[in-house]
Design a protein around this motif. Sequence first.
Motif, short mmCIF file in Angstrom:
data_model
loop_
_atom_site.label_atom_id
_atom_site.label_comp_id
_atom_site.label_asym_id
_atom_site.label_seq_id
_atom_site.Cartn_x
_atom_site.Cartn_y
_atom_site.Cartn_z
N GLN A 147 -2.63 -3.94 9.42
CA GLN A 147 -2.96 -4.65 10.66
C GLN A 147 -3.82 -5.88 10.40
OE1 GLN A 147 -4.28 -0.96 12.88
NE2 GLN A 147 -3.11 -1.93 14.52
N ARG A 148 -4.65 -5.81 9.36
CA ARG A 148 -5.50 -6.97 9.02
C ARG A 148 -4.76 -7.96 8.14
NH1 ARG A 148 -9.81 -2.86 8.12
NH2 ARG A 148 -9.42 -3.07 5.88
N GLY A 149 -3.52 -7.65 7.77
CA GLY A 149 -2.75 -8.56 6.95
C GLY A 149 -3.14 -8.56 5.48
N GLU A 150 -3.88 -7.53 5.04
CA GLU A 150 -4.32 -7.47 3.64
C GLU A 150 -3.23 -6.93 2.73
OE1 GLU A 150 -8.26 -5.83 3.05
OE2 GLU A 150 -8.76 -6.27 5.14
N VAL A 151 -2.27 -6.20 3.29
CA VAL A 151 -1.09 -5.76 2.54
C VAL A 151 0.13 -6.19 3.33
CG1 VAL A 151 -2.29 -3.82 1.46
CG2 VAL A 151 -1.03 -3.46 3.59
N LYS A 152 1.23 -6.39 2.64
CA LYS A 152 2.45 -6.85 3.29
C LYS A 152 3.27 -5.71 3.89
CE LYS A 152 2.25 -11.30 2.54
NZ LYS A 152 2.18 -12.26 3.68
N ALA A 153 3.03 -4.48 3.41
CA ALA A 153 3.78 -3.33 3.91
C ALA A 153 3.07 -2.07 3.46
CB ALA A 153 5.22 -3.34 3.37
N GLU B 249 9.28 -3.97 -0.25
CA GLU B 249 9.11 -5.31 -0.83
C GLU B 249 10.14 -6.27 -0.26
OE1 GLU B 249 10.29 -8.58 -3.19
OE2 GLU B 249 11.41 -6.69 -3.36
N ARG B 250 11.40 -5.84 -0.15
CA ARG B 250 12.44 -6.72 0.39
C ARG B 250 12.16 -7.05 1.86
NH1 ARG B 250 15.83 -3.11 -2.39
NH2 ARG B 250 16.79 -2.31 -0.47
N LEU B 251 11.76 -6.05 2.63
CA LEU B 251 11.47 -6.30 4.04
C LEU B 251 10.26 -7.21 4.21
CD1 LEU B 251 12.04 -2.77 5.63
CD2 LEU B 251 13.57 -4.73 5.69
N SER B 252 9.32 -7.14 3.28
CA SER B 252 8.15 -8.02 3.36
C SER B 252 8.55 -9.48 3.19
CB SER B 252 7.11 -7.63 2.30
OG SER B 252 7.50 -8.05 1.00
N ARG B 253 9.72 -9.70 2.61
CA ARG B 253 10.26 -11.06 2.45
C ARG B 253 11.31 -11.36 3.53
NH1 ARG B 253 8.48 -12.63 -2.70
NH2 ARG B 253 8.05 -10.90 -4.12
N ALA C 145 -7.21 14.68 4.78
CA ALA C 145 -7.21 13.59 3.80
C ALA C 145 -5.92 12.78 3.89
CB ALA C 145 -7.39 14.16 2.40
N ALA C 146 -4.78 13.46 4.04
CA ALA C 146 -3.50 12.76 4.11
C ALA C 146 -3.47 11.80 5.30
CB ALA C 146 -2.35 13.76 4.21
N MET C 147 -3.99 12.24 6.42
CA MET C 147 -4.03 11.36 7.59
C MET C 147 -5.01 10.21 7.39
SD MET C 147 -1.73 12.64 9.50
CE MET C 147 -1.71 12.70 11.28
N GLU C 148 -6.12 10.47 6.72
CA GLU C 148 -7.08 9.40 6.43
C GLU C 148 -6.45 8.32 5.54
OE1 GLU C 148 -10.32 11.49 4.66
OE2 GLU C 148 -11.19 12.11 6.59
N PHE C 149 -5.62 8.74 4.59
CA PHE C 149 -4.94 7.76 3.73
C PHE C 149 -4.03 6.86 4.59
CE2 PHE C 149 -4.83 11.41 0.38
CZ PHE C 149 -6.19 11.27 0.16
N VAL C 150 -3.29 7.47 5.51
CA VAL C 150 -2.38 6.70 6.36
C VAL C 150 -3.15 5.75 7.27
CG1 VAL C 150 -0.61 6.85 8.16
CG2 VAL C 150 -0.63 8.51 6.30
N LEU C 151 -4.23 6.24 7.85
CA LEU C 151 -5.03 5.40 8.75
C LEU C 151 -5.61 4.20 8.02
CD1 LEU C 151 -6.82 8.21 10.79
CD2 LEU C 151 -5.07 6.64 11.62
N GLU C 152 -6.07 4.41 6.79
CA GLU C 152 -6.62 3.29 6.02
C GLU C 152 -5.51 2.29 5.67
OE1 GLU C 152 -9.07 0.68 4.06
OE2 GLU C 152 -9.53 2.30 5.47
N ALA C 153 -4.35 2.78 5.27
CA ALA C 153 -3.24 1.87 4.96
C ALA C 153 -2.83 1.07 6.19
CB ALA C 153 -2.05 2.67 4.43
N ALA C 154 -2.82 1.73 7.35
CA ALA C 154 -2.47 1.02 8.59
C ALA C 154 -3.49 -0.06 8.91
CB ALA C 154 -2.37 2.02 9.74
N ARG C 155 -4.77 0.23 8.69
CA ARG C 155 -5.80 -0.79 8.92
C ARG C 155 -5.57 -2.00 8.02
NH1 ARG C 155 -9.23 3.81 10.15
NH2 ARG C 155 -9.62 4.20 7.94
N ALA D 152 0.84 -1.20 0.00
CA ALA D 152 0.00 0.00 0.00
C ALA D 152 0.88 1.25 0.00
CB ALA D 152 -0.91 0.01 1.22
N ILE D 153 0.56 2.19 -0.88
CA ILE D 153 1.32 3.44 -1.00
C ILE D 153 0.37 4.60 -0.74
CG2 ILE D 153 2.74 4.87 -2.52
CD1 ILE D 153 3.24 2.25 -4.15
N THR D 154 0.62 5.36 0.31
CA THR D 154 -0.26 6.49 0.59
C THR D 154 0.13 7.70 -0.26
OG1 THR D 154 1.10 7.31 2.43
CG2 THR D 154 -0.61 5.68 2.95
#
Length: 339
Positions: free
Chosen positions: A117-123, A329-333, A104-114, A12-14
């Motif tokens: 946390q749910r494991g839907e994105v690797k980073a 990507e590297r850290l996700s591995r 809006a910028a903070m909302e983007f970050v909060l959504e990416a963090a969610r 995820a990229i904010t």
Amino acid sequence: KPLDMPDRPVIAITMGDAAGIGPEIVVKALRTRGLYRDLRPVVVGSAAILEATARSLGLPARTRALSSVSQAQGRYGTLEMLDVGSLKPEEVTPGRLSASCGRAAMEFVLEAARLAQRGEVKAIVTAPLNKEAAQLAGYPDMGHMELLARITGTQRYATMLVAGPLRVVHLTTHRSLLQACQAVKREAILDKLRLTHESFRGWGWERPRLGVAALNPHGGEGGLLGREEIEEIAPAVAAAREEGMDAQGPFPADSLFPQAIAGHFDAVLALYHDQGHIPIKTYDFEGSISVALGLPFIRTSVDHGTAFDIAGKGLASPRSLIEAIRLAERLSRGRLDKS
């Protein structure tokens, strides 16, 4: 042969503050074809603003709205997005401070963090936000790190900057110099060394070599120029070594950083913001990136601000964002390359 989606993590990229260079560097970075071999990028932001930004840059950009990140295909030429919030292009003036852009910028970050946390994105990878705009929108946090630590309940965290072979962890960041000096305490230093050691171990380093910077000129000159080295820093290093860490110091910063660049240390612990940021930015201003230590998910970031002075002019370099995406990507591995 089609790219194998399961082998390419979703990152995820904010979008960052829309009045700054965030939208521009996101559009430019995702024109890098090579990224798509290794990952599936999903932008968390405003599709309308990204499309408007792409048009202003004369770049083709087709957006694809996702209802779930599991739908991400990672096809070059398509900006796959989670369209978050209601920010419209007519509300954005490049280079102008705005509470609506900060919100809006903070909302983007909060959504990416969610998502993380749910494991839907690797980073998650974050484009820059503006602290003043975020505060106008009612967010008290001094930056991404403080916000993410607060919402995840993380007590032990640190910012690490990376530029080439130089990796710098900070004891403190967003504090005045007086407050930063007051925070140079044995237990705080030892805790940051533990966190750094644990993080590097998690990335495959058996026994990372950690160099610790002195606070005072010439390392305090035996107490003539300050006693923090004697009373706080050296005891913390000794305690770290007793725990099995390869920690050394304190060393005067002007000699420590050249040694780290030469490969004698895997990471340096800097004691305050500018002590760590200046050598990183001097080594590679455009290519330096930030890595969060201690969060329950991977987060990397550009190592620059919103650059309101050049926003909307098409001058921003995407290099830091590209490097941040690659490192995520590297850290996700589970990898932090040693070269």
